[in-house]
Design a protein around this motif. Structure first.
Motif, PDB file in Angstrom:
ATOM      1  N   ASN A  81       0.799  -1.219   0.000  1.00  0.00           N
ATOM      2  CA  ASN A  81       0.000   0.000   0.000  1.00  0.00           C
ATOM      3  C   ASN A  81       0.836   1.274   0.000  1.00  0.00           C
ATOM      4  O   ASN A  81       0.298   2.368   0.115  1.00  0.00           O
ATOM      5  CB  ASN A  81      -0.989   0.002   1.177  1.00  0.00           C
ATOM      6  N   ASN A  82       2.162   1.137  -0.146  1.00  0.00           N
ATOM      7  CA  ASN A  82       3.032   2.291  -0.364  1.00  0.00           C
ATOM      8  C   ASN A  82       3.366   2.477  -1.841  1.00  0.00           C
ATOM      9  O   ASN A  82       4.166   3.351  -2.189  1.00  0.00           O
ATOM     10  CB  ASN A  82       4.330   2.153   0.428  1.00  0.00           C
ATOM     11  N   THR A  83       2.783   1.646  -2.697  1.00  0.00           N
ATOM     12  CA  THR A  83       3.065   1.714  -4.130  1.00  0.00           C
ATOM     13  C   THR A  83       2.438   2.969  -4.735  1.00  0.00           C
ATOM     14  O   THR A  83       1.272   3.266  -4.510  1.00  0.00           O
ATOM     15  CB  THR A  83       2.511   0.470  -4.851  1.00  0.00           C
ATOM     16  N   ARG A  84       3.245   3.686  -5.491  1.00  0.00           N
ATOM     17  CA  ARG A  84       2.714   4.828  -6.237  1.00  0.00           C
ATOM     18  C   ARG A  84       2.054   4.292  -7.503  1.00  0.00           C
ATOM     19  O   ARG A  84       2.710   3.723  -8.374  1.00  0.00           O
ATOM     20  CB  ARG A  84       3.825   5.808  -6.589  1.00  0.00           C
ATOM     21  N   LEU A  85       0.766   4.528  -7.593  1.00  0.00           N
ATOM     22  CA  LEU A  85      -0.032   3.991  -8.698  1.00  0.00           C
ATOM     23  C   LEU A  85      -0.644   5.165  -9.453  1.00  0.00           C
ATOM     24  O   LEU A  85      -1.325   6.002  -8.862  1.00  0.00           O
ATOM     25  CB  LEU A  85      -1.135   3.084  -8.134  1.00  0.00           C
ATOM     26  N   TYR A  86      -0.365   5.230 -10.751  1.00  0.00           N
ATOM     27  CA  TYR A  86      -0.972   6.257 -11.605  1.00  0.00           C
ATOM     28  C   TYR A  86      -2.107   5.612 -12.385  1.00  0.00           C
ATOM     29  O   TYR A  86      -1.917   4.607 -13.071  1.00  0.00           O
ATOM     30  CB  TYR A  86       0.059   6.847 -12.570  1.00  0.00           C
ATOM     31  N   LEU A  87      -3.278   6.184 -12.274  1.00  0.00           N
ATOM     32  CA  LEU A  87      -4.467   5.628 -12.923  1.00  0.00           C
ATOM     33  C   LEU A  87      -4.670   6.295 -14.272  1.00  0.00           C
ATOM     34  O   LEU A  87      -4.979   7.492 -14.356  1.00  0.00           O
ATOM     35  CB  LEU A  87      -5.685   5.855 -12.029  1.00  0.00           C
ATOM     36  N   ALA A  88      -4.468   5.540 -15.339  1.00  0.00           N
ATOM     37  CA  ALA A  88      -4.702   6.024 -16.697  1.00  0.00           C
ATOM     38  C   ALA A  88      -6.073   5.528 -17.136  1.00  0.00           C
ATOM     39  O   ALA A  88      -6.259   4.348 -17.405  1.00  0.00           O
ATOM     40  CB  ALA A  88      -3.619   5.501 -17.640  1.00  0.00           C
ATOM     41  N   SER A  89      -7.029   6.418 -17.144  1.00  0.00           N
ATOM     42  CA  SER A  89      -8.382   6.012 -17.518  1.00  0.00           C
ATOM     43  C   SER A  89      -9.170   7.223 -17.959  1.00  0.00           C
ATOM     44  O   SER A  89      -8.770   8.367 -17.737  1.00  0.00           O
ATOM     45  CB  SER A  89      -9.102   5.335 -16.346  1.00  0.00           C
ATOM     46  N   HIS A  90     -10.303   6.956 -18.612  1.00  0.00           N
ATOM     47  CA  HIS A  90     -11.194   8.047 -19.010  1.00  0.00           C
ATOM     48  C   HIS A  90     -12.233   8.197 -17.909  1.00  0.00           C
ATOM     49  O   HIS A  90     -11.973   8.758 -16.871  1.00  0.00           O
ATOM     50  CB  HIS A  90     -11.819   7.755 -20.376  1.00  0.00           C
ATOM     51  N   LYS A  91     -13.403   7.664 -18.096  1.00  0.00           N
ATOM     52  CA  LYS A  91     -14.426   7.701 -17.059  1.00  0.00           C
ATOM     53  C   LYS A  91     -14.714   6.269 -16.615  1.00  0.00           C
ATOM     54  O   LYS A  91     -14.981   5.406 -17.437  1.00  0.00           O
ATOM     55  CB  LYS A  91     -15.710   8.347 -17.591  1.00  0.00           C
ATOM     56  N   VAL A  92     -14.660   6.047 -15.328  1.00  0.00           N
ATOM     57  CA  VAL A  92     -14.910   4.712 -14.790  1.00  0.00           C
ATOM     58  C   VAL A  92     -16.407   4.513 -14.636  1.00  0.00           C
ATOM     59  O   VAL A  92     -17.098   5.342 -14.021  1.00  0.00           O
ATOM     60  CB  VAL A  92     -14.203   4.520 -13.438  1.00  0.00           C
ATOM     61  N   PHE A  93     -16.921   3.443 -15.199  1.00  0.00           N
ATOM     62  CA  PHE A  93     -18.349   3.135 -15.125  1.00  0.00           C
ATOM     63  C   PHE A  93     -18.730   2.863 -13.671  1.00  0.00           C
ATOM     64  O   PHE A  93     -18.210   1.943 -13.054  1.00  0.00           O
ATOM     65  CB  PHE A  93     -18.645   1.921 -16.000  1.00  0.00           C
ATOM     66  N   GLY A  94     -19.606   3.678 -13.134  1.00  0.00           N
ATOM     67  CA  GLY A  94     -19.984   3.548 -11.736  1.00  0.00           C
ATOM     68  C   GLY A  94     -19.367   4.610 -10.852  1.00  0.00           C
ATOM     69  O   GLY A  94     -19.702   4.705  -9.675  1.00  0.00           O
ATOM     70  N   GLY A  95     -18.438   5.413 -11.436  1.00  0.00           N
ATOM     71  CA  GLY A  95     -17.891   6.548 -10.712  1.00  0.00           C
ATOM     72  C   GLY A  95     -17.064   6.168  -9.494  1.00  0.00           C
ATOM     73  O   GLY A  95     -16.463   5.096  -9.403  1.00  0.00           O
ATOM     74  N   GLU A  96     -17.045   7.079  -8.514  1.00  0.00           N
ATOM     75  CA  GLU A  96     -16.221   6.912  -7.323  1.00  0.00           C
ATOM     76  C   GLU A  96     -16.591   5.664  -6.519  1.00  0.00           C
ATOM     77  O   GLU A  96     -15.737   5.025  -5.913  1.00  0.00           O
ATOM     78  CB  GLU A  96     -16.345   8.153  -6.432  1.00  0.00           C
ATOM     79  N   ALA A  97     -17.889   5.328  -6.521  1.00  0.00           N
ATOM     80  CA  ALA A  97     -18.312   4.144  -5.769  1.00  0.00           C
ATOM     81  C   ALA A  97     -17.606   2.888  -6.276  1.00  0.00           C
ATOM     82  O   ALA A  97     -17.226   2.018  -5.504  1.00  0.00           O
ATOM     83  CB  ALA A  97     -19.827   3.983  -5.866  1.00  0.00           C
ATOM     84  N   ARG A  98     -17.425   2.814  -7.600  1.00  0.00           N
ATOM     85  CA  ARG A  98     -16.807   1.624  -8.192  1.00  0.00           C
ATOM     86  C   ARG A  98     -15.317   1.551  -7.872  1.00  0.00           C
ATOM     87  O   ARG A  98     -14.746   0.465  -7.767  1.00  0.00           O
ATOM     88  CB  ARG A  98     -17.016   1.667  -9.714  1.00  0.00           C
ATOM     89  N   ILE A  99     -14.683   2.696  -7.717  1.00  0.00           N
ATOM     90  CA  ILE A  99     -13.234   2.721  -7.593  1.00  0.00           C
ATOM     91  C   ILE A  99     -12.762   2.771  -6.138  1.00  0.00           C
ATOM     92  O   ILE A  99     -11.561   2.705  -5.855  1.00  0.00           O
ATOM     93  CB  ILE A  99     -12.685   3.927  -8.395  1.00  0.00           C
ATOM     94  N   SER A 100     -13.689   2.844  -5.202  1.00  0.00           N
ATOM     95  CA  SER A 100     -13.325   3.042  -3.790  1.00  0.00           C
ATOM     96  C   SER A 100     -12.473   1.893  -3.229  1.00  0.00           C
ATOM     97  O   SER A 100     -11.558   2.121  -2.439  1.00  0.00           O
ATOM     98  CB  SER A 100     -14.583   3.224  -2.937  1.00  0.00           C
ATOM     99  N   THR A 101     -12.764   0.659  -3.623  1.00  0.00           N
ATOM    100  CA  THR A 101     -11.993  -0.477  -3.116  1.00  0.00           C
ATOM    101  C   THR A 101     -10.552  -0.423  -3.589  1.00  0.00           C
ATOM    102  O   THR A 101      -9.618  -0.713  -2.828  1.00  0.00           O
ATOM    103  CB  THR A 101     -12.641  -1.806  -3.558  1.00  0.00           C
ATOM    104  N   LEU A 102     -10.344  -0.044  -4.841  1.00  0.00           N
ATOM    105  CA  LEU A 102      -8.987   0.086  -5.372  1.00  0.00           C
ATOM    106  C   LEU A 102      -8.209   1.141  -4.586  1.00  0.00           C
ATOM    107  O   LEU A 102      -7.022   0.968  -4.284  1.00  0.00           O
ATOM    108  CB  LEU A 102      -9.047   0.457  -6.858  1.00  0.00           C
ATOM    109  N   LYS A 103      -8.890   2.230  -4.219  1.00  0.00           N
ATOM    110  CA  LYS A 103      -8.230   3.283  -3.440  1.00  0.00           C
ATOM    111  C   LYS A 103      -7.859   2.802  -2.043  1.00  0.00           C
ATOM    112  O   LYS A 103      -6.839   3.210  -1.484  1.00  0.00           O
ATOM    113  CB  LYS A 103      -9.142   4.508  -3.350  1.00  0.00           C
ATOM    114  N   LYS A 104      -8.671   1.930  -1.468  1.00  0.00           N
ATOM    115  CA  LYS A 104      -8.339   1.378  -0.148  1.00  0.00           C
ATOM    116  C   LYS A 104      -7.093   0.497  -0.232  1.00  0.00           C
ATOM    117  O   LYS A 104      -6.253   0.498   0.669  1.00  0.00           O
ATOM    118  CB  LYS A 104      -9.515   0.574   0.396  1.00  0.00           C
ATOM    119  N   LEU A 105      -6.976  -0.246  -1.301  1.00  0.00           N
ATOM    120  CA  LEU A 105      -5.819  -1.117  -1.475  1.00  0.00           C
ATOM    121  C   LEU A 105      -4.552  -0.321  -1.792  1.00  0.00           C
ATOM    122  O   LEU A 105      -3.454  -0.694  -1.374  1.00  0.00           O
ATOM    123  CB  LEU A 105      -6.091  -2.121  -2.603  1.00  0.00           C
ATOM    124  N   PHE A 106      -4.715   0.785  -2.526  1.00  0.00           N
ATOM    125  CA  PHE A 106      -3.571   1.602  -2.936  1.00  0.00           C
ATOM    126  C   PHE A 106      -3.878   3.076  -2.678  1.00  0.00           C
ATOM    127  O   PHE A 106      -4.255   3.815  -3.583  1.00  0.00           O
ATOM    128  CB  PHE A 106      -3.246   1.346  -4.417  1.00  0.00           C
TER     129      PHE A 106
END
Length: 512
Positions: free
Chosen positions: A367-392
């Protein structure tokens, strides 16, 4: 009006009055549910029905994971010398013939990376025909609605200069051919337009069908053109020219490169002058300091709808995706004949943000990994991406790393946004994509050419693992590590019919 309606009813009839009122106003909401989804709405369903984590058992363990320094440091080791080197070289003497057969125009649809491949093919076709190439016209994508031109994205002078010994290129047609425009071909059948080029046409097809048009009219316009040149049975100099265009001639315009350099600098040096972002980054002494991973997360509504997979959003999500398929593709993309389980077993479902996060965690990224997210619009918005943010929690993107003023030139332009992501991806220590697609294919090929570490998810394996709801974290991690041991940038030779842009060996990468 509502008060009058209720006053006219006895108390016991108020429920009926409310029901009647609901019937009156429900169509107002109904129109937003079923309006064309390109304008409104798959996201509205998922905002109301935010999907919960689908893999709670292994997710709980992943959030508590511990990674040893040895395991973590191995991840960041660059690829060693694999015994191959780029072999795309300019001709020792210019190979241009004195007289051109005429002008070639191409009209390219698709997103940035499909158009990129089309540009490479256009140069090759111009070489085959001994024609002068007009800078390709980029069509407006019906999904992304971006009208950016070639010159808005690519450094046109660099493009022409790199290829000056190979083909003749002009930025625009001379006056006597100024009538040859997109609008001209859209209004009637034109004798000099080629609209029957087969997918993956041979060099001989162009010599037999396009060269006579060039010789008769002085100009040939080819539309559609995407995927209209074969990958096999072409002379080696044509194959290498395609790679030269892709890997050397197509440089982004200066402001894209400058913004990309700023992003790379802030990712590598988050505590420096350009990176004071108010985030609690790891110290420079930590393993992986100064390094970062780019995750290409292709999980927009276009990808989700096209896959016909189930992503856990319930009936509302299924309805939204089915309606989107009908609205955008008008019956050309049907609901799949396979079940969701079958699709996942076949590796045909794009990974969700949660699933790609679990894959990265299982590979050993902490969880100290610097992760750059290359994407346009994520289907489902912030709710969909929240788990990924918890992991990283150190995940960043263009918006978090730049100011509004810095993003002004690319705001709302999907091709320019994708160009910035492409540039940052080429400068990352590690690249991984959540699903196959043109961006994935283009970067896998380009990073192979440069011998850069690139993780290719084993989609079939992951589909099967994620279907197993009883699997423990240790079993999941072991299966992931074993299944990805040889999927981290090792050279793969191109097979017949495979793209030279994804598999540049052996055509454009030679044994050293």
């Amino acid at each position: 009006m509502m008060r009058l309606l209720l006053q006219c009813q006895p108390n016991r009839g108020r429920g009926g009055a409310l029901a009647g009122l609901f019937v009156l106003i429900f169509p107002v909401f109904l129109t937003s549910f079923f309006s064309p989804l390109g304008h409104a709405s798959p996201s509205m369903f998922t905002e109301w029905n935010a999907p919960k984590p689908r893999h709670s058992r292994i997710l709980k363990s992943a959030l508590q994971r511990e990674t040893t320094n040895a395991q973590h440091s191995d991840l960041w080791i660059p690829l060693g010398n694999q015994g191959w080197r780029p072999c795309v070289e300019s001709p020792k003497t210019p190979s241009l013939q004195e007289k051109s057969e005429g002008y070639i125009q191409v009209f390219l649809d698709g997103g940035l990376n499909q158009q990129r491949m089309g540009i490479c093919d256009a140069v090759a076709v111009a070489k085959i025909l001994n024609a002068t190439l007009v800078i390709p016209h980029l069509e407006v994508n019906p999904v992304w609605q971006d009208s950016s031109s070639f010159m808005d994205i690519f450094d046109v002078d660099h493009f022409i200069n790199v290829l000056k010994d190979d083909i003749s290129i002009v930025k625009e047609l001379p006056y006597e051919f100024s009538w040859s425009t997109r609008e001209y071909y859209a209004t009637a059948i034109r004798a000099n337009r080629i609209k029957t080029a087969p997918v993956h046409a041979s060099a001989n097809w162009y010599l037999d069908n396009v060269l006579p048009v060039l010789q008769s009219y002085g100009i040939a316009a080819i539309a559609p053109f995407s995927h209209r040149l074969a990958f096999d049975n072409l002379p080696m100099d044509i194959q290498q020219l395609r790679c030269k265009v892709n890997f050397q001639a197509l440089a982004f315009v200066p402001h894209i490169r400058q913004l990309g350099d700023a992003l790379v600098s802030r990712l590598r040096n988050p505590s420096g002058k350009n990176g004071a972002l108010g985030t609690n980054y790891m110290q420079e002494s930590t393993v992986g300091a100064g390094k970062f991973v780019v995750l290409h997360l292709r999980f927009d509504k276009d990808m989700a709808a096209h896959s016909a997979c189930d992503f856990g959003g319930g009936k509302a999500e299924k309805l939204a995706l089915a309606k989107y398929r009908q609205t955008i593709w008008q019956g050309r993309v049907l609901n799949s004949q396979f079940t969701n389980e079958e699709l996942r077993n076949q590796g045909r479902c794009p990974l969700t943000p949660e699933e790609i996060g679990l894959l990265l965690a299982a590979l050993g990224f902490d969880n100290n990994t610097r992760l750059y997210l290359a994407s346009h619009k994520v289907f489902g918005g912030e709710a969909r991406i929240s788990t990924l943010k918890k992991l990283f929690p150190l995940m960043e993107d263009k918006k978090s790393l730049t100011s509004k003023a810095e993003r002004a030139q690319i705001k709302g332009k999907a091709s320019l946004l994708a160009a910035v992501d492409y540039y940052v991806s080429m400068h990352s220590n590690i690249f991984i994509s959540a699903s196959p697609g043109n961006m994935h294919n283009a970067l896998v090929g380009h990073r192979t050419y440069e011998n850069l570490k690139t993780i290719r998810p084993n989609m079939a394996l992951l589909g099967q693992l994620f279907l197993n709801k009883s699997m423990t974290w240790s079993d999941f991690q072991q299966s992931v590590l074993e299944g990805h041991e040889n999927r981290q940038g090792q050279i793969r030779l191109r097979k017949p019919k495979q793209s030279i842009y994804t598999y540049p060996a052996p055509d454009c990468i030679c044994h050293s």
